[in-house]
Design a protein around this motif. Structure first.
Motif, PDB file in Angstrom:
ATOM      1  N   THR A   1      -6.766   8.976   4.378  1.00 46.64           N
ATOM      2  CA  THR A   1      -5.628   8.251   3.815  1.00 46.64           C
ATOM      3  C   THR A   1      -6.062   7.266   2.740  1.00 46.64           C
ATOM      4  O   THR A   1      -5.309   7.000   1.795  1.00 46.64           O
ATOM      5  CB  THR A   1      -4.890   7.490   4.943  1.00 46.64           C
ATOM      6  OG1 THR A   1      -4.592   8.414   5.990  1.00 46.64           O
ATOM      7  CG2 THR A   1      -3.609   6.876   4.435  1.00 46.64           C
ATOM      8  N   THR A   2      -7.271   6.739   2.861  1.00 46.51           N
ATOM      9  CA  THR A   2      -7.732   5.691   1.960  1.00 46.51           C
ATOM     10  C   THR A   2      -8.617   6.216   0.830  1.00 46.51           C
ATOM     11  O   THR A   2      -9.345   5.451   0.211  1.00 46.51           O
ATOM     12  CB  THR A   2      -8.502   4.622   2.751  1.00 46.51           C
ATOM     13  OG1 THR A   2      -9.578   5.252   3.460  1.00 46.51           O
ATOM     14  CG2 THR A   2      -7.584   3.921   3.737  1.00 46.51           C
ATOM     15  N   ASN A   3      -8.570   7.530   0.570  1.00 50.91           N
ATOM     16  CA  ASN A   3      -9.401   8.065  -0.514  1.00 50.91           C
ATOM     17  C   ASN A   3      -8.796   9.362  -1.038  1.00 50.91           C
ATOM     18  O   ASN A   3      -7.924   9.961  -0.409  1.00 50.91           O
ATOM     19  CB  ASN A   3     -10.830   8.314  -0.029  1.00 50.91           C
ATOM     20  CG  ASN A   3     -11.851   8.119  -1.142  1.00 50.91           C
ATOM     21  OD1 ASN A   3     -11.536   8.255  -2.325  1.00 50.91           O
ATOM     22  ND2 ASN A   3     -13.065   7.785  -0.774  1.00 50.91           N
ATOM     23  N   ILE A   4      -9.286   9.773  -2.194  1.00 50.13           N
ATOM     24  CA  ILE A   4      -8.894  11.054  -2.792  1.00 50.13           C
ATOM     25  C   ILE A   4     -10.157  11.891  -2.939  1.00 50.13           C
ATOM     26  O   ILE A   4     -11.091  11.488  -3.626  1.00 50.13           O
ATOM     27  CB  ILE A   4      -8.221  10.855  -4.166  1.00 50.13           C
ATOM     28  CG1 ILE A   4      -6.895  10.100  -4.002  1.00 50.13           C
ATOM     29  CG2 ILE A   4      -7.983  12.201  -4.853  1.00 50.13           C
ATOM     30  CD1 ILE A   4      -6.273   9.661  -5.313  1.00 50.13           C
ATOM     31  N   TRP A   5     -10.179  13.028  -2.294  1.00 51.73           N
ATOM     32  CA  TRP A   5     -11.364  13.869  -2.322  1.00 51.73           C
ATOM     33  C   TRP A   5     -11.261  15.015  -3.328  1.00 51.73           C
ATOM     34  O   TRP A   5     -12.244  15.700  -3.583  1.00 51.73           O
ATOM     35  CB  TRP A   5     -11.629  14.447  -0.924  1.00 51.73           C
ATOM     36  CG  TRP A   5     -12.289  13.471  -0.005  1.00 51.73           C
ATOM     37  CD1 TRP A   5     -12.550  12.153  -0.251  1.00 51.73           C
ATOM     38  CD2 TRP A   5     -12.788  13.734   1.307  1.00 51.73           C
ATOM     39  NE1 TRP A   5     -13.183  11.573   0.822  1.00 51.73           N
ATOM     40  CE2 TRP A   5     -13.341  12.515   1.803  1.00 51.73           C
ATOM     41  CE3 TRP A   5     -12.829  14.858   2.127  1.00 51.73           C
ATOM     42  CZ2 TRP A   5     -13.919  12.417   3.067  1.00 51.73           C
ATOM     43  CZ3 TRP A   5     -13.400  14.757   3.393  1.00 51.73           C
ATOM     44  CH2 TRP A   5     -13.945  13.547   3.849  1.00 51.73           C
TER      45      TRP A   5
ATOM     46  N   PHE B   1      -4.146  15.673 -11.563  1.00 46.99           N
ATOM     47  CA  PHE B   1      -3.477  15.188 -10.360  1.00 46.99           C
ATOM     48  C   PHE B   1      -4.461  15.007  -9.210  1.00 46.99           C
ATOM     49  O   PHE B   1      -5.388  15.809  -9.044  1.00 46.99           O
ATOM     50  CB  PHE B   1      -2.401  16.186  -9.898  1.00 46.99           C
ATOM     51  CG  PHE B   1      -1.216  16.300 -10.814  1.00 46.99           C
ATOM     52  CD1 PHE B   1      -0.148  15.421 -10.708  1.00 46.99           C
ATOM     53  CD2 PHE B   1      -1.153  17.304 -11.776  1.00 46.99           C
ATOM     54  CE1 PHE B   1       0.951  15.534 -11.555  1.00 46.99           C
ATOM     55  CE2 PHE B   1      -0.062  17.429 -12.618  1.00 46.99           C
ATOM     56  CZ  PHE B   1       0.996  16.537 -12.517  1.00 46.99           C
ATOM     57  N   ALA B   2      -4.229  13.974  -8.415  1.00 46.64           N
ATOM     58  CA  ALA B   2      -4.894  13.889  -7.113  1.00 46.64           C
ATOM     59  C   ALA B   2      -4.258  14.944  -6.214  1.00 46.64           C
ATOM     60  O   ALA B   2      -3.036  15.097  -6.186  1.00 46.64           O
ATOM     61  CB  ALA B   2      -4.705  12.501  -6.519  1.00 46.64           C
TER      62      ALA B   2
ATOM     63  N   ALA C   1      -4.701   4.967  -2.518  1.00 48.19           N
ATOM     64  CA  ALA C   1      -5.713   5.790  -1.851  1.00 48.19           C
ATOM     65  C   ALA C   1      -7.104   5.535  -2.407  1.00 48.19           C
ATOM     66  O   ALA C   1      -8.092   5.874  -1.764  1.00 48.19           O
ATOM     67  CB  ALA C   1      -5.360   7.275  -1.983  1.00 48.19           C
ATOM     68  N   GLN C   2      -7.182   4.947  -3.602  1.00 49.08           N
ATOM     69  CA  GLN C   2      -8.499   4.661  -4.175  1.00 49.08           C
ATOM     70  C   GLN C   2      -8.674   3.149  -4.276  1.00 49.08           C
ATOM     71  O   GLN C   2      -8.369   2.435  -3.341  1.00 49.08           O
ATOM     72  CB  GLN C   2      -8.640   5.377  -5.520  1.00 49.08           C
ATOM     73  CG  GLN C   2      -8.741   6.899  -5.360  1.00 49.08           C
ATOM     74  CD  GLN C   2      -8.924   7.623  -6.673  1.00 49.08           C
ATOM     75  OE1 GLN C   2      -8.055   7.593  -7.532  1.00 49.08           O
ATOM     76  NE2 GLN C   2     -10.058   8.284  -6.827  1.00 49.08           N
ATOM     77  N   SER C   3      -9.177   2.659  -5.388  1.00 49.88           N
ATOM     78  CA  SER C   3      -9.400   1.220  -5.500  1.00 49.88           C
ATOM     79  C   SER C   3      -8.076   0.470  -5.543  1.00 49.88           C
ATOM     80  O   SER C   3      -7.191   0.797  -6.342  1.00 49.88           O
ATOM     81  CB  SER C   3     -10.209   0.902  -6.763  1.00 49.88           C
ATOM     82  OG  SER C   3     -10.255  -0.501  -6.971  1.00 49.88           O
ATOM     83  N   PRO C   4      -7.900  -0.538  -4.694  1.00 49.61           N
ATOM     84  CA  PRO C   4      -6.664  -1.325  -4.715  1.00 49.61           C
ATOM     85  C   PRO C   4      -6.537  -2.183  -5.967  1.00 49.61           C
ATOM     86  O   PRO C   4      -5.484  -2.784  -6.204  1.00 49.61           O
ATOM     87  CB  PRO C   4      -6.772  -2.194  -3.461  1.00 49.61           C
ATOM     88  CG  PRO C   4      -8.236  -2.288  -3.182  1.00 49.61           C
ATOM     89  CD  PRO C   4      -8.834  -1.000  -3.649  1.00 49.61           C
TER      90      PRO C   4
ATOM     91  N   VAL D   1       0.825  -1.221   0.000  1.00 48.07           N
ATOM     92  CA  VAL D   1       0.000   0.000   0.000  1.00 48.07           C
ATOM     93  C   VAL D   1       0.849   1.258   0.000  1.00 48.07           C
ATOM     94  O   VAL D   1       0.343   2.364  -0.199  1.00 48.07           O
ATOM     95  CB  VAL D   1      -0.958   0.017   1.211  1.00 48.07           C
ATOM     96  CG1 VAL D   1      -1.963  -1.109   1.116  1.00 48.07           C
ATOM     97  CG2 VAL D   1      -0.187  -0.047   2.531  1.00 48.07           C
ATOM     98  N   GLY D   2       2.160   1.141   0.252  1.00 48.18           N
ATOM     99  CA  GLY D   2       3.035   2.304   0.177  1.00 48.18           C
ATOM    100  C   GLY D   2       3.270   3.002   1.500  1.00 48.18           C
ATOM    101  O   GLY D   2       4.138   3.870   1.599  1.00 48.18           O
TER     102      GLY D   2
END
Length: 799
Positions: free
Chosen positions: A501-505, A524-525, A601-604, A457-458
């Protein structure tokens, strides 16, 4: 006559108790699985049926093209609502601007709760046809009004009358309760809409919204519409398709195309690839509908096999009936009546299975399905279901048994021919072909989930906690809270971020940099973060450094991820600048101070997006990121953190999210499907084994004397076991050779939907084949060994 048929059928069931139990049990299992899947499918297909106007409600989507790749989503710019209202009003009955669902703090007296809700324009309650229990329907008329769901009102006010009461929103705004509406059902896209506040309040309290009023490039909103009675979704889509292109020159390079996605498609058909609608959950609906049909087929095959296998025992009955004048159609009715009785009894048992397992199924499937006791449609469908199953399972035995010639039967010359068992063998092959295919499919789904869950996951998600900071109470207190949390000993590092942390808004474009190719359309995110962001996440820095509080110049600094460095085509990006290409409102140039490892941060299941982590100048980010002390238990750390939190925010509920749990939630849908598929596969195998067990019992019974003679002549238990098992093993092996290519073709197509996927390994197919053979051996061996160990004196004494 029918009464006589049922009486005879009942007597036959009692006469052959073991075979009747296998028939009824197998059919009951198959029917129970089909019923549960049917209830699940019905729940999926009726998603959003709660709304009276659902056929005319839609959400505005747009597709935009970046460097040849078209992305589609519901995020739209704020000026679009005004453009549709002023230029295309005749096509719509309602146009409702809406924010995304967000979690907010609601307080009344000493009660403080956090609930998800949304800001919407005034027609929302009318368009959604909310069931108003108290107050007025036009509950969004005043700027400081708030509409609450029934459960939210109960949590805040208890037995007090809520209308007219004042609720504190985010410890800052006084909102008067104007309406209470019935909770929206679980199988609904708006199930989490626990409160609604006026759009007018939203735009007057958020400065960035004012800037977005005429900004066609800021896609941060949702737009719901109800089309007029005299038009259609396709017609309106054709009218509004190029509105954004026509009214805004700056975004034309991305060729934005607008369209309406009907409410009926939100849940089932919301996936898009390169601008084309490619389905969604409807694929799972079809998958489980097919599984249900096959499981029922397996159960019916058991009935056919056992009925035809025992044909010789019914032959004399058929011969006598025909000799005294019975016609073939009467015999067919007789055998179908027996089938009908078995199916009715099986259906009653199936209902008991369903009632006992429904709560567990709901928990597994994350549903809220109730048994439809009062549904005429369900009971009407049940009658059709029983008749269909009775015909499917009983038609072949009825036609087969009624075809016997009375002369041959009564003379004793009726013998099973060389190919008499062929239909039964074909049915067994079908059973195990389906079962083996199910095994392979389930294993591959689980392998794909396991493969993706183990993808790097980085960053270090273990021991990382996020606290949402949406309330005004948090503004200006970050440095204080950081000092307090670190001093408590429960936290070893801390930072803030504008997105979880687990998404991009947020996504941004409109940048230039040295070496940017002509015509390159960047995207860019965008995440705003505080000092020590990478340190708090244990995010590996590949080049350069993290943000530092000691360096004032970091206020215009940016971290980029590995994918962004490759995306921008800069071999050594540290020290380079990213500049804003907007000439009217340029941002300060951003200095790249470091390159960090890619972070999922989005779909794995998808590639990591190019990302910019920009220093948060305003200090108003949405989350605290806390790295817990690994020397203490999570419970101890959280207890200490809550004490510090309550000391500074006594009026707010303490909320937190474990990042590893948030990341794990990304696999919920696939894991749920895998679990359900696993359960149904196990039941399909059980049903097949029941049939195999019954057939083995019949073969052993039929060959009792032969086995006795063989044992007298010196045959061992192994010899007899081998004789009875080899035919069934051959059939299962043959089934495997059919199932493997079918499963390979289907699952290979399924895996193509994932960018990050496993390779189809042959060991998985081999494991499924070995498993099927072992299951067959276990099923057959019990009866085979029992027959082989029987005393031959007992089987031969009548001779």
């Amino acid at each position: 006559m029918f009464k006589n048929y049922i009486k005879i059928a009942y007597r036959n069931l009692l006469k052959n108790k073991a075979y009747s139990a296998i028939n009824i049990g197998g059919l009951a299992l198959g029917m129970a699985v089909t019923l549960i899947i049917g209830l699940w499918v019905e729940d999926e297909l009726t998603h959003n049926d709660y709304f009276k106007n659902r056929e005319r409600i839609a959400q505005v989507y747009q597709s935009q093209t970046f460097n040849g790749n078209t992305g589609t989503g519901p995020a739209i710019p704020r000026p679009l609502e005004k453009a549709l209202r002023e230029g295309y009003q005749d096509n719509f009955e309602h146009i409702v601007m809406s924010s995304w669902n967000f979690s907010q703090y609601l307080k009344y007296k000493d009660i403080s709760i956090s609930r998800e809700g949304s800001s919407m324009k005034r027609p929302a309650p009318e368009m959604l046809d909310l069931d108003i229990l108290k107050g007025e329907r036009d509950g969004l008329r005043e700027v400081n009004s708030i509409m609450l769901s029934e459960s939210t009102a109960a949590d805040l006010f208890g037995s007090e009358a809520p209308i007219g009461k004042v609720v504190k929103l985010n410890s800052q705004y006084d909102m008067m309760v104007t309406s209470v509406y019935r909770d929206i059902p679980f199988n609904n896209s708006f199930k989490d809409l626990n409160f609604i506040i006026p759009w007018a309040h939203y735009i007057t309290t958020q400065d960035w919204l004012k800037e977005a009023e005429d900004n066609w490039g800021n896609n941060s909103f949702q737009l719901f519409v109800q089309i007029a009675d005299n038009t259609t979704m396709d017609r309106v889509t054709s009218v509004i398709k190029n509105v954004k292109n026509d009214l805004n020159e700056e975004t034309r390079e991305f060729n934005p195309q607008l369209f309406l996605l009907p409410m009926k498609d939100w849940h089932l058909r919301s996936n898009f690839e390169n601008g084309k609608q490619v389905g969604g959950r409807i694929q799972y609906v079809w998958l489980f509908a097919i599984i249900g049909a096959f499981v029922l087929l397996l159960a019916c095959i058991n009935f056919m096999n056992l009925s035809t296998a025992r044909s010789e025992k019914r032959a004399k009955e058929v011969g006598i009936r025909k000799s005294v004048g019975s016609q073939r159609r009467q015999l067919i009715k007789q055998f179908l009546s027996e089938s009908f009785l078995v199916v009715v009894l099986a259906y009653v048992v199936a209902l008991i299975f369903v009632l006992l397992s429904l709560n567990g199924f709901n928990e597994l499937a994350k549903k809220d399905i109730a048994f439809p006791w009062g549904s005429p449609f369900f009971w009407g469908s049940s009658v059709i279901f029983i008749l269909f199953t009775a015909m499917l399972s009983g038609s072949y035995p009825a036609l087969y048994l009624s075809s016997f010639k009375p002369v041959d039967v009564l003379k004793g010359t009726l013998r099973a021919g060389r190919f008499a068992a062929t239909p039964r063998k074909v049915l067994v092959v079908i059973q195990f072909t389906v079962s083996v295919a199910f095994i392979i499919g389930t294993v591959l789904i689980m392998q794909q989930i396991y493969h993706t869950k183990n993808r790097p996951v980085g960053y270090d998600k273990e021991g990382l906690v996020q606290i949402p900071t949406f309330s005004q109470d948090f503004i200006g207190k970050y440095d204080l809270m950081r000092s307090e949390f670190l001093a408590s000993g429960a936290v070893v590092e801390m930072s803030t971020s504008s997105s979880p942390t687990t998404n991009i808004w947020s996504n941004m474009s409109g940048f230039t940099w040295e070496g940017k190719p002509d015509g390159f359309q960047e995207d860019f995110a965008w995440t705003e973060v505080s000092h020590d962001y990478a340190k708090s996440l244990n995010l590996k820095i590949l080049k350069g450094r993290d943000f530092s509080k000691e360096l004032a110049t970091d206020s215009n600094a940016v971290l980029i991820n590995r994918t962004a460095a490759k995306y921008m085509g800069i071999p050594d990006p540290v020290g380079k600048y990213i500049k804003d290409s907007d000439e009217e409102d340029p941002r300060d140039p951003l200095l790249i101070i470091g390159v960090v490892e890619d972070m999922i941060a989005q779909s794995p299941y998808d590639p990591v997006k190019q990302a910019l982590y920009v220093f948060d100048k305003e200090g108003e980010s949405n989350f605290y990121n806390l790295r817990l002390n690994p020397k203490k238990s999570a419970g101890q750390n959280l207890e200490i953190i809550e004490g510090v939190f309550k000391e500074h925010f006594p009026d707010l509920p303490f909320q937190y999210q474990f990042v590893d749990e948030q990341y794990g939630a990304k696999f919920e849908s696939e894991e749920r499907i895998a679990s359900l598929a696993g359960v149904f596969t196990a039941l399909a195998i059980l049903i097949s084994c029941l049939g195999l067990f019954g057939l083995t019992s019949f073969v052993a019974e039929r060959r009792t004397k032969e086995i006795g003679v063989r044992k007298v002549l010196g045959a061992t238990v192994f010899n007899v076991w081998q004789m009875l098992s080899k035919d069934f093993l051959f059939l299962v092996v043959f089934s495997c050779f059919i199932a493997v290519p079918i499963a390979y073709y289907v699952m290979n197509g399924w895996l193509q939907g994932y960018e990050y996927r496993i390779d189809l390994s042959w060991w998985i197919f081999g494991l499924a084949i070995i498993g099927a053979l072992l299951i067959t051996l276990l099923t057959v061996s019990f009866q085979a060994i029992k027959a082989a160990r029987a005393n031959p004196v007992k089987s031969l004494r009548t001779e």
